[in-house]
Design an enzyme around this catalytic site. Structure first.
Site, PDB file in Angstrom:
ATOM      1  N   ARG A 127      15.329  47.275  52.278  1.00  9.80           N
ATOM      2  CA  ARG A 127      14.888  47.110  50.873  1.00  9.80           C
ATOM      3  C   ARG A 127      15.935  47.558  49.856  1.00  9.80           C
ATOM      4  O   ARG A 127      15.627  47.892  48.730  1.00  9.80           O
ATOM      5  CB  ARG A 127      13.566  47.823  50.614  1.00  9.80           C
ATOM      6  N   LYS A 149      24.065  38.235  40.704  1.00  9.52           N
ATOM      7  CA  LYS A 149      23.329  37.124  41.333  1.00  9.52           C
ATOM      8  C   LYS A 149      23.800  37.026  42.778  1.00  9.52           C
ATOM      9  O   LYS A 149      25.005  36.901  43.044  1.00  9.52           O
ATOM     10  CB  LYS A 149      23.615  35.809  40.625  1.00  9.52           C
ATOM     11  N   GLU A 191      35.628  27.950  36.119  1.00 11.92           N
ATOM     12  CA  GLU A 191      34.721  28.961  35.549  1.00 11.92           C
ATOM     13  C   GLU A 191      35.400  29.705  34.398  1.00 11.92           C
ATOM     14  O   GLU A 191      34.737  30.128  33.452  1.00 11.92           O
ATOM     15  CB  GLU A 191      34.258  29.945  36.634  1.00 11.92           C
ATOM     16  N   LYS A 233      31.490  37.605  30.522  1.00  8.44           N
ATOM     17  CA  LYS A 233      30.343  37.629  31.438  1.00  8.44           C
ATOM     18  C   LYS A 233      29.592  38.954  31.312  1.00  8.44           C
ATOM     19  O   LYS A 233      28.350  38.980  31.282  1.00  8.44           O
ATOM     20  CB  LYS A 233      30.782  37.372  32.883  1.00  8.44           C
ATOM     21  N   GLU A 243      18.283  36.485  33.221  1.00  2.90           N
ATOM     22  CA  GLU A 243      18.332  35.085  32.758  1.00  2.90           C
ATOM     23  C   GLU A 243      17.014  34.624  32.129  1.00  2.90           C
ATOM     24  O   GLU A 243      16.416  33.631  32.520  1.00  2.90           O
ATOM     25  CB  GLU A 243      18.733  34.146  33.912  1.00  2.90           C
ATOM     26  N   ARG A 247      21.639  34.146  29.356  1.00  2.00           N
ATOM     27  CA  ARG A 247      22.456  34.056  30.576  1.00  2.00           C
ATOM     28  C   ARG A 247      22.518  32.633  31.130  1.00  2.00           C
ATOM     29  O   ARG A 247      23.478  32.275  31.810  1.00  2.00           O
ATOM     30  CB  ARG A 247      21.929  35.032  31.642  1.00  2.00           C
ATOM     31  N   ASN A 251      25.537  28.682  32.992  1.00  2.00           N
ATOM     32  CA  ASN A 251      25.353  27.545  33.903  1.00  2.00           C
ATOM     33  C   ASN A 251      25.851  26.230  33.322  1.00  2.00           C
ATOM     34  O   ASN A 251      25.499  25.154  33.826  1.00  2.00           O
ATOM     35  CB  ASN A 251      23.873  27.396  34.259  1.00  2.00           C
ATOM     36  N   HIS A 254      26.630  23.328  35.592  1.00  2.00           N
ATOM     37  CA  HIS A 254      26.122  23.653  36.929  1.00  2.00           C
ATOM     38  C   HIS A 254      24.935  22.805  37.357  1.00  2.00           C
ATOM     39  O   HIS A 254      24.713  22.618  38.543  1.00  2.00           O
ATOM     40  CB  HIS A 254      25.760  25.138  37.017  1.00  2.00           C
ATOM     41  N   HIS A 258      25.804  21.548  40.792  1.00  2.00           N
ATOM     42  CA  HIS A 258      25.038  21.903  41.999  1.00  2.00           C
ATOM     43  C   HIS A 258      24.503  20.648  42.678  1.00  2.00           C
ATOM     44  O   HIS A 258      24.428  20.577  43.912  1.00  2.00           O
ATOM     45  CB  HIS A 258      23.886  22.855  41.649  1.00  2.00           C
ATOM     46  N   HIS A 271      32.940  24.463  44.816  1.00  2.00           N
ATOM     47  CA  HIS A 271      32.030  24.780  43.711  1.00  2.00           C
ATOM     48  C   HIS A 271      32.706  24.534  42.354  1.00  2.00           C
ATOM     49  O   HIS A 271      32.142  23.870  41.476  1.00  2.00           O
ATOM     50  CB  HIS A 271      31.573  26.235  43.833  1.00  2.00           C
TER      51      HIS A 271
HETATM   52  P1  NAD Z   1      34.781  30.837  48.845  1.00  2.00           P
HETATM   53  O1  NAD Z   1      34.129  32.146  48.925  1.00  2.00           O
HETATM   54  O2  NAD Z   1      34.373  29.779  49.817  1.00  2.00           O
HETATM   55  O3  NAD Z   1      36.363  31.054  48.952  1.00  2.00           O
HETATM   56  C1  NAD Z   1      37.205  29.934  48.901  1.00  2.00           C
HETATM   57  C2  NAD Z   1      38.168  29.899  50.092  1.00  2.00           C
HETATM   58  O4  NAD Z   1      39.226  30.823  49.884  1.00  2.00           O
HETATM   59  C3  NAD Z   1      37.547  30.283  51.412  1.00  2.00           C
HETATM   60  O5  NAD Z   1      38.097  29.486  52.430  1.00  2.00           O
HETATM   61  C4  NAD Z   1      37.978  31.728  51.593  1.00  2.00           C
HETATM   62  O6  NAD Z   1      37.995  32.154  52.926  1.00  2.00           O
HETATM   63  C5  NAD Z   1      39.366  31.683  51.031  1.00  2.00           C
HETATM   64  N1  NAD Z   1      39.905  32.924  50.523  1.00  2.00           N
HETATM   65  C6  NAD Z   1      39.267  33.914  49.877  1.00  2.00           C
HETATM   66  N2  NAD Z   1      40.140  34.804  49.415  1.00  2.00           N
HETATM   67  C7  NAD Z   1      41.368  34.395  49.788  1.00  2.00           C
HETATM   68  C8  NAD Z   1      42.676  34.885  49.583  1.00  2.00           C
HETATM   69  N3  NAD Z   1      42.907  35.951  48.826  1.00  2.00           N
HETATM   70  N4  NAD Z   1      43.712  34.225  50.146  1.00  2.00           N
HETATM   71  C9  NAD Z   1      43.483  33.089  50.865  1.00  2.00           C
HETATM   72  N5  NAD Z   1      42.288  32.549  51.062  1.00  2.00           N
HETATM   73  C10 NAD Z   1      41.223  33.196  50.510  1.00  2.00           C
HETATM   74  O7  NAD Z   1      34.613  30.178  47.395  1.00  2.00           O
HETATM   75  P2  NAD Z   1      34.651  30.795  45.932  1.00  2.00           P
HETATM   76  O8  NAD Z   1      35.166  29.713  45.088  1.00  2.00           O
HETATM   77  O9  NAD Z   1      35.272  32.126  45.897  1.00  2.00           O
HETATM   78  O10 NAD Z   1      33.097  31.011  45.618  1.00  2.00           O
HETATM   79  C11 NAD Z   1      32.202  29.918  45.551  1.00  2.00           C
HETATM   80  C12 NAD Z   1      30.794  30.439  45.779  1.00  2.00           C
HETATM   81  O11 NAD Z   1      30.476  31.360  44.752  1.00  2.00           O
HETATM   82  C13 NAD Z   1      29.760  29.356  45.757  1.00  2.00           C
HETATM   83  O12 NAD Z   1      28.866  29.543  46.824  1.00  2.00           O
HETATM   84  C14 NAD Z   1      29.052  29.575  44.439  1.00  2.00           C
HETATM   85  O13 NAD Z   1      27.717  29.162  44.467  1.00  2.00           O
HETATM   86  C15 NAD Z   1      29.170  31.055  44.287  1.00  2.00           C
HETATM   87  N6  NAD Z   1      29.066  31.530  42.903  1.00  2.00           N
HETATM   88  C16 NAD Z   1      28.235  32.562  42.662  1.00  2.00           C
HETATM   89  C17 NAD Z   1      28.133  33.084  41.384  1.00  2.00           C
HETATM   90  C18 NAD Z   1      27.281  34.293  41.138  1.00  2.00           C
HETATM   91  O14 NAD Z   1      27.062  34.625  39.977  1.00  2.00           O
HETATM   92  N7  NAD Z   1      26.804  34.964  42.163  1.00  2.00           N
HETATM   93  C19 NAD Z   1      28.881  32.525  40.343  1.00  2.00           C
HETATM   94  C20 NAD Z   1      29.729  31.456  40.624  1.00  2.00           C
HETATM   95  C21 NAD Z   1      29.818  30.968  41.916  1.00  2.00           C
HETATM   96  N1  GLY Z   2      27.264  32.210  37.415  1.00  2.00           N
HETATM   97  C1  GLY Z   2      26.093  32.203  36.621  1.00  2.00           C
HETATM   98  C2  GLY Z   2      25.532  33.557  36.385  1.00  2.00           C
HETATM   99  O1  GLY Z   2      26.024  34.543  36.880  1.00  2.00           O
HETATM  100  O2  GLY Z   2      24.549  33.667  35.711  1.00  2.00           O
END
Ligand code: NAD
Ligand code: GLY
Length: 369
Positions: A127, A149, A191, A233, A243, A247, A251, A254, A258, A271
């Site tokens: 939890r 998030k 972003e 942010k 949100e 907030r 998006n 998005h 998405h 993404h």
């Molecule tokens: P990812 O986590 O898939 O990373 C992209 C690629 O880069 C992967 O292959 C990873 O292994 C590689 N990688 C990571 N760090 C590296 C480094 N320093 N050197 C070499 N390779 C490296 O993708 P991302 O773009 O980081 O994140 C996308 C995800 O984030 C999506 O699932 C999206 O929905 C999510 N997201 C979440 C929020 C949130 O607020 N929580 C906001 C935006 C996006």
């Molecule tokens: N990436 C959208 C949020 O954090 O609200």
């Protein structure tokens, strides 16, 4: 010692201050003085993936071991297609096998996929256990590591299962960007551009003038872009953590993006790439609603093109887009709601977009046959 920039995410004052700091700088993976105060004990789990582990895991483990912190690693398969409940369960299996307790922190070392999965595991294991973000992609450093998030994808909808769960610290070591593939760097820029579009016209101007330096990974320009993104942010999240309104502006692009990720199969479009094409769709729709000018749309398209990001979505039928968009978290009483632009630097939520205009955008903004 290199300069460190810090941004605070202010959340709830006393009695339960859940605010935290984002530290941004070079070489922070070794800066245990920043990390240790947030570890409640002498044991920690590091969640990472098969790509990031060979690059940065040993460095972090060695630095922690020098301070008698015992760590074990949970190394997950790499890719958006693994951001699901099966992979989440691998984290729980390892935490139970290692007899992790309420005070054992989970450290996410990787991009947004690792951060979202680890955060959701931290929110739900026993939890709730302490959670720390060490983001290693541009996208995770400017967006996903900040704001709490967390979650996983469902085959029917992106990020549809999750929790709001804030980290105790975000440690952003910008030297990790040196190993990031160009395509991932460009995806992260989507972003960054978003923050200029929704909140800061001067930052959008600055991006137009500095995109070459950013793509060349100039450290001064990159540090500024990361810090400014985190500041925007942090400001928005501290005003509307859950949100309820503001907030949602984060998006922009998005709802369309998405849908692209879901319809094309997770991992096919990155993404950030889907967000880029989605942002052009949102800009096109904003123009059709006479909120912004054609000149604004051209400026936005030009910046995304100069970044090397897609400016059109994949050629799917409007019905296929609509089907995926119906499973968006912003849907209210069955109606799709959109973040639209009022000008460069200002966005708002619209829940009454006329269907014919939406269909026009869905036809006009997809790649040619
Ligand atoms: P990812 O986590 O898939 O990373 C992209 C690629 O880069 C992967 O292959 C990873 O292994 C590689 N990688 C990571 N760090 C590296 C480094 N320093 N050197 C070499 N390779 C490296 O993708 P991302 O773009 O980081 O994140 C996308 C995800 O984030 C999506 O699932 C999206 O929905 C999510 N997201 C979440 C929020 C949130 O607020 N929580 C906001 C935006 C996006
Ligand atoms: N990436 C959208 C949020 O954090 O609200």
């Amino acid at each position: 010692m290199n300069a460190i920039e810090s941004v605070n995410v202010a959340l709830d004052a006393a009695p339960e201050n859940r605010g935290y700091t984002i530290h941004i700088g070079q070489g922070l993976l070794s800066r245990m003085d920043l990390l240790l105060p947030h570890l409640p004990g002498k044991k920690a789990a590091i969640v990472t993936n098969t790509t990031v582990a060979p690059l940065y895991l040993e460095k972090l483990r060695t630095a922690l071991a020098a301070h008698q912190v015992e760590t074990f690693a949970i190394i997950l398969p790499d890719g958006e297609q693994y951001k699901n409940r099966e992979t989440l369960n691998l984290i729980f299996d390892a935490l139970l096998e290692h007899r992790c307790e309420r005070k054992t922190p989970l450290i996410a070392l990787g991009g947004g996929v690792i951060g979202d999965l680890t955060g959701f595991a931290a929110a739900t294991y026993l939890r709730g256990v302490p959670f720390i973000q060490i983001p290693t992609t541009l996208l995770s450093q400017v967006d996903s590591s900040v704001g709490g998030k967390t979650g996983i994808n469902h085959p029917l909808g992106k990020n549809m299962i999750g929790a709001f769960y804030q980290p105790r610290l975000v440690l952003t070591d910008t030297t990790t960007l040196a190993t990031l593939p160009d395509r991932e760097l460009r995806a992260g820029m989507a972003e960054v551009i978003k923050y200029g579009l929704i909140h800061d016209a001067a930052f959008f101007d600055w991006l137009e003038h500095h995109i070459k330096q950013l793509l060349a990974r100039d450290s001064t320009a990159m540090n500024y872009a990361i810090r400014r993104s985190c500041e925007v942010k942090a400001e928005i999240v501290s005003l509307d953590e859950r949100e309820n309104g503001l907030r949602a502006l984060l998006n922009l692009g998005h709802t369309f993006g998405h849908a692209i990720e879901n319809a094309m199969g997770y991992g096919s479009w990155l993404h950030g790439e889907a967000v880029a094409a989605g942002t052009l769709m949102a800009a096109d729709l904003s123009r059709r609603l006479q909120r912004i000018t054609l000149r604004d749309v051209d400026r936005i398209r030009c910046l995304f093109e100069n970044t090397g990001l897609p400016v059109k979505g994949p050629r799917l039928s409007p019905d296929r887009y609509l089907e995926s968009m119906q499973l968006d978290k912003k849907v209210k009483d069955g109606a799709i709601r959109f973040i639209l632009l009022d000008r460069i630097g200002k966005a708002s939520l619209d829940d009454a977009v006329p269907a014919p205009l939406l269909l026009e955008t869905l036809s006009a903004c997809v790649a040619d046959a």
